[in-house]
Design an enzyme around this catalytic site. Structure first.
Site, mmCIF file in Angstrom:
data_model
loop_
_atom_site.group_PDB
_atom_site.id
_atom_site.type_symbol
_atom_site.label_atom_id
_atom_site.label_comp_id
_atom_site.label_asym_id
_atom_site.label_seq_id
_atom_site.Cartn_x
_atom_site.Cartn_y
_atom_site.Cartn_z
ATOM 1 N N TYR A 177 -8.088 -2.604 48.661
ATOM 2 C CA TYR A 177 -7.328 -2.117 47.360
ATOM 3 C C TYR A 177 -5.906 -1.769 47.836
ATOM 4 C CZ TYR A 177 -9.037 2.408 49.401
ATOM 5 O OH TYR A 177 -9.304 3.159 50.292
ATOM 6 N N LYS A 178 -5.485 -2.241 48.911
ATOM 7 C CA LYS A 178 -3.944 -1.847 49.386
ATOM 8 C C LYS A 178 -3.096 -3.192 49.214
ATOM 9 C CE LYS A 178 -4.854 2.153 51.981
ATOM 10 N NZ LYS A 178 -4.554 3.152 51.602
ATOM 11 N N ARG A 220 6.743 7.968 51.532
ATOM 12 C CA ARG A 220 6.300 6.765 51.938
ATOM 13 C C ARG A 220 6.698 5.599 51.105
ATOM 14 N NH1 ARG A 220 0.069 5.825 53.153
ATOM 15 N NH2 ARG A 220 0.254 5.875 50.814
ATOM 16 N N ASP A 230 -9.277 -0.247 62.466
ATOM 17 C CA ASP A 230 -9.147 0.038 61.062
ATOM 18 C C ASP A 230 -8.085 -0.633 60.666
ATOM 19 O OD1 ASP A 230 -8.644 0.926 58.528
ATOM 20 O OD2 ASP A 230 -9.439 3.010 59.008
ATOM 21 N N PHE A 240 -6.408 7.993 59.827
ATOM 22 C CA PHE A 240 -6.452 8.193 58.608
ATOM 23 C C PHE A 240 -7.428 9.198 58.729
ATOM 24 C CE2 PHE A 240 -7.897 8.304 54.342
ATOM 25 C CZ PHE A 240 -7.015 8.560 53.622
#
Lengths: 395, 395
Positions: free
Chosen positions: B207-208, B354, B182, B113
């Site tokens: 938060y995912k 996605r 990560d 990312f």
């Protein structure tokens, strides 16, 4: 004229409590809980990912920043919210240091909040700089040409002493030194004028006098003359010029936006936003006047009734923030007794009793009540009992 | 056996929406709003400053950390919450780099990312290190004796490709390299086994797939064999061995506590804590099995009905996380059409659609619905209309 009766009514203040610890954690504004619930149910749960655009979460750190800006003498578009104060200190000091590559010394004082010193120590060790710590009253004399950064907390967390931001900044600039001002005990407490002082960087937290709730987001300000040039070491995607281009290389956003790092804490920021509503009608000169009125009354009252307490705060109102502290060898025990009687201040080792006066909700009755209860407790003079000799707890 | 019907019922999922974007922002667990309200009204507003002790706010980052630990193959007392993922990446990489003072290279890959790369670039510039970025499939071959740190996101945010944590960590250790993982797209999505892989550091957001709400606090894990030795550059008062002694010198706490920095975000952390309740009865092997079932079904369904879409995710389930992506030259427009029809995935430039599958609440009906609507949209074949050629918005 600011209506401080109205601002006081905007808070939930538990019955029977005289709260003089808003310099540690402000009380809950009545509107905050509802606003957070609204955000969670009406935005997060209904809009899901589209809330970043539709509910404006993405721009919230700057919009809320604009509201804080007015309270600290900064302009719109100059403040951004996020992270914690320690992180923002790191960003400001590291950015300032990069602008003075030939200088390696960061000057601070022993009255600074320890976390700021820890942050500077970690930074200094990493980048080969040096943290120099002097007594608060020696700061001015130690501003010399070898300094890169002057890192000062305007109002001392323990004594309430207020540094002269304008004078120190002027002298720093005369010596080519950049200034970082920590406003933890200033924002919402005194009449800060960052642009008037021509400071370079400023940071602060929002859970004290701004009443954002425990651990609410911090803020950072960069003087606009430096904002497009500042390069903090911490560079995250939200500070990128085009976060959603997903470039592999970092290109900082223009201005204060580059001080954003990661994904902003929307729930916490929404509570803070609600808390800032209370400030809408507040004139900062009125706030300062009321702060002085309250702290003066408290000092005079305590000195008249509790002569064993030694004033630990400058007597000149111009040299203090919005808190008063006293010293006593049995300070911890006295504070415990005060809290038991519903007067909440706090204790700082080794012997400091701290009392914060938040003009937004504290009033003359709070002062009278605290003076009276403190006097009663002191007159009992039982401060050599062993159960009072325990160490300070977390608060 | 995990009851995924029960976990699905634990979420507020808007009617008529097929939500396949939990890899960007998880939906709201039904209990979260009430718990946050309880904390604000019952704790903050009533306990005020004493909430740090009485309501347990002070230890919340470690208590919540323990709940996350179970989901990522770590032990109790090994994970602490706080800050954002970018900050935690900085802490982990900087600590790892300090442990390898004679080596200057941080290796990562172009599928990482971008924020992780930005963080490493900033760190590298500050401390005189170098960030080396290779293609994801070239990572293993580039693990050499000159590396200090291997910084890898286990599951690629765009392709869903999953790195082999165990194999890469083993090879890294053979070359004296420390690993930073990560887990942004792994925690709550796949069966992570940090201790089994003997990884060194791990970080992630919540938060995912953990559904903590927009911008909820991040986590960091240090392998216990390194936890008392790790020295992150960012050192704040909450990571001090005795935060309330207010020492002027920093002395790190033992173990993972030193990775704390500033005052923790209690409101946000409380929402996350409520979200973690949903995980209590979840077996991670069941979760992984369900994830594979859903992603397999989606791939087969889309390939059977929408042959113009090119699979952008490894076909072998062992090599992917819990998301599937497809490429199409008009990907942005197709995603807009899908969203208009109530199927919410997201778009990543230049041409990637996605779809995240969160086993906790996504089911076979979601897969069927998405396959069907996508097929209908593709059959309309109107993808050269100019209004579809706009650039991606913030989401």
């Amino acid at each position: 004229m600011t209506d401080f009766n109205a601002t006081r009514r905007a808070f939930h203040l538990p019955a029977g409590i005289t709260y003089l610890d808003g310099n540690s954690l402000g009380p809950m504004p009545i509107g905050a809980e509802q606003r957070v619930a609204q955000m969670m149910v009406g935005e997060w749960s209904e809009m899901l990912i589209t809330g970043w655009n539709r509910a404006g979460w993405y721009h919230q750190p700057r919009k809320v920043g604009d509201r804080v800006a007015r309270l600290i003498g900064a302009g719109p578009g100059q403040v951004v919210m996020g992270d914690t104060l320690s992180i923002k200190v790191f960003q400001a000091v590291s950015a300032a240091r990069v602008m003075r590559p030939d200088r390696r010394v960061i000057l601070s004082d022993s009255g600074n909040f320890p976390s700021d010193l820890y942050v500077a120590q970690g930074l200094a060790r990493a980048v080969g700089a040096e943290l120099r710590v002097v007594a608060p009253e020696e700061v001015e004399a130690n501003i010399t040409d070898d300094l890169a950064v002057l890192m000062i907390t305007e109002v001392d967390y323990r004594t309430g002493r207020r540094h002269d931001m304008k004078a120190l900044t002027r002298k720093a600039h005369e010596h080519g030194v950049l200034t970082v001002w920590d406003l933890a005990h200033s924002a919402g407490a005194v009449d800060v004028d960052l642009l008037g002082a021509d400071a370079d960087f400023a940071v602060g937290c929002t859970y004290k006098y701004l009443n954002g709730g425990p651990g609410s987001p911090a803020f950072i300000w960069t003087n606009p003359r430096l904002a497009d040039e500042a390069e903090p070491i911490l560079q995250g995607w939200m500070g990128h010029a085009a976060p959603f281009a997903f470039d592999l290389e970092y290109h900082p956003a223009k201005g204060i936006e580059r001080m954003r790092v990661g994904t902003p804490p929307v729930i916490a920021m929404t509570g803070l936003d609600a808390a800032l509503d209370v400030w809408d009608g507040v004139d900062m000169a009125d706030l300062r006047a009321r702060s002085i009125e309250l702290t003066e009354a408290f000092i005079h009252g305590v000195e008249a009734t509790s002569p064993d307490l030694i004033l630990n705060t400058p007597r000149d109102p111009a040299q203090r923030g919005s808190q008063v502290s006293f010293r006593h060898p049995q300070g911890y025990a006295i504070m415990q007794a005060l809290i038991a009687e519903g007067v909440i201040g706090d204790f700082r080792a080794p012997d400091v009793l701290r009392f914060g006066f938040a003009p937004l909700y504290n009033d003359r009755d709070d002062v009278s009540q605290a003076v009276e209860v403190l006097g009663e407790i002191l007159r009992k003079s039982s401060w050599d009992r062993p159960e009072f000799h325990q160490k300070s707890a977390v608060t």
